[in-house]
Scaffold this active site. Structure first.
Site: not given
Ligand SMILES: NC(=O)c1ccc[n+]([C@@H]2O[C@H](COP(=O)([O-])OP(=O)(O)OC[C@H]3O[C@@H](n4cnc5c(N)ncnc54)[C@H](O)[C@@H]3O)[C@@H](O)[C@H]2O)c1
Length: 314
Positions: A129, A155, A157, A166, A214, A220
């Protein structure tokens, strides 16, 4: 006149349609040799979902060792956080395709998916983590074991959406801690311990929510804007060490994160961009690989959106 080119490029990007794209590259005096990497990326299908973007090339300070454009990351070691699925898994695959040995990191409950990704790409895993107190030290120890990371991709997030009125404090703290604070701690430790040296690359995932804002995402949006702040705050200090730091800001990308959005909002997200469709994780991954390349030594402090020129934001 220079600044006018930005408005021109972003507008022309919205006019040309049919999947064509338009980008602007500013080149500092003396940095002409740094043009190769942005041209290589922007003129290739790898940037299909990237349009209306502005990149600045600066003098690199030193010359990158010779490399193969087809395997630019051969011999390099990369760390991808949140690498078990979605965008992170795609980043790991693309960096491995480009020749890197990749450590994929995710939380212990994601171990099965994490192992599967690592197996596919011949990489290794770190079950961790990133917000744990000892996470920076654990990552630094791993870096030492393998002789240092060349590329670190922040990556991992999460979203925890609520209108500000709220918003539980724990949602606020969790999102800020995972999406930005942990990155600052990890970078600091890696650089202090020699876990990353000259030619290193730090690439962090922001979001268009951090640029445009947003509804329901004050936490976020703050965390993803802070990623851009981090890039700005550290670029000069890191440039002195030969390390670049850049951000990639995705728009609507088809992953489990966006599959959780209610149908009508999801459909609007998909359509409200110049490409009239959602992006794929690989679109983000290719943009990361562009910054990770040895050819990109002159690119630092940049934010590139991978959003098909979303109508939200710039
Ligand atoms: N999907 C989208 O449209 C989008 C848009 C803008 C930004 N993002 C960003 O892209 C990144 C990846 O997003 P995604 O859509 O693949 O999300 P996802 O939820 O599929 O993957 C995120 C991964 O991060 C891991 N994670 C979360 N907390 C963690 C922690 N404390 N320690 C270690 N790992 C942790 C999760 O277990 C998961 O595998 C994120 O930072 C997200 O904010 C995504």
């Amino acid at each position: 006149a220079q600044r006018a080119l930005e408005g021109f490029t972003r507008s022309v990007g919205k006019e040309i349609k049919k999947g064509a794209t338009a980008q602007l590259v500013y080149v500092d005096e003396g940095a002409e040799a740094q043009l190769a990497s942005p041209l290589h990326f922007f003129l290739s299908p790898k940037s299909a979902y990237v349009s209306g973007q502005v990149v600045r090339a600066t003098e690199a300070g030193f010359k990158a060792a010779k490399f193969d454009w087809d395997k630019p990351l051969a011999g390099k070691k990369a760390l991808v956080t949140g690498g078990s699925r979605g965008i992170g898994a795609a980043i790991a695959e693309v960096l491995a395709r480009d020749g890197a040995t990749v450590t994929v990191l995710d939380i212990p409950p994601m171990a099965d998916d994490l192992n599967q990704v690592a197996e596919q790409i011949g990489g290794d895993t770190l079950e961790l983590d990133i917000t744990a107190d000892d996470a920076p030290a654990t990552i630094a120890a791993k870096a030492k074991e393998i002789g240092g990371y060349d590329v670190v991709v922040h990556n991992a997030g999460v979203t925890r959406d609520k209108m500000l009125g709220n918003m539980p404090e724990k949602f606020w703290d969790m999102v800020l801690n995972i999406n930005i604070a942990s990155q600052l701690r990890i970078n600091e430790k890696l650089l202090a311990d020699g876990g990353m040296g000259k030619g290193g690359r730090i690439i962090s995932i922001s979001s268009i929510a951090g640029i445009a804002g947003n509804l329901g995402q004050t936490n976020y949006g703050a965390s993803k804007a802070a990623v851009i702040g981090m890039i700005d705050a550290y670029k000069d200090e890191y440039a002195e060490k030969g390390i670049t730091i850049n951000a990639v800001a995705p728009g609507f990308i088809e992953t489990q994160m966006t599959a959780a959005i209610p149908f009508t909002i999801r459909e609007a997200g998909r359509r409200m961009n110049a490409m009239n469709q959602g992006g794929q994780p690989v679109d983000v991954a290719e943009t990361i690989a562009f910054f990770a390349s040895p050819a990109s030594q002159g690119l630092t402090g940049n934010v590139v959106r991978v959003c098909g020129q979303m109508l939200l934001g710039a």
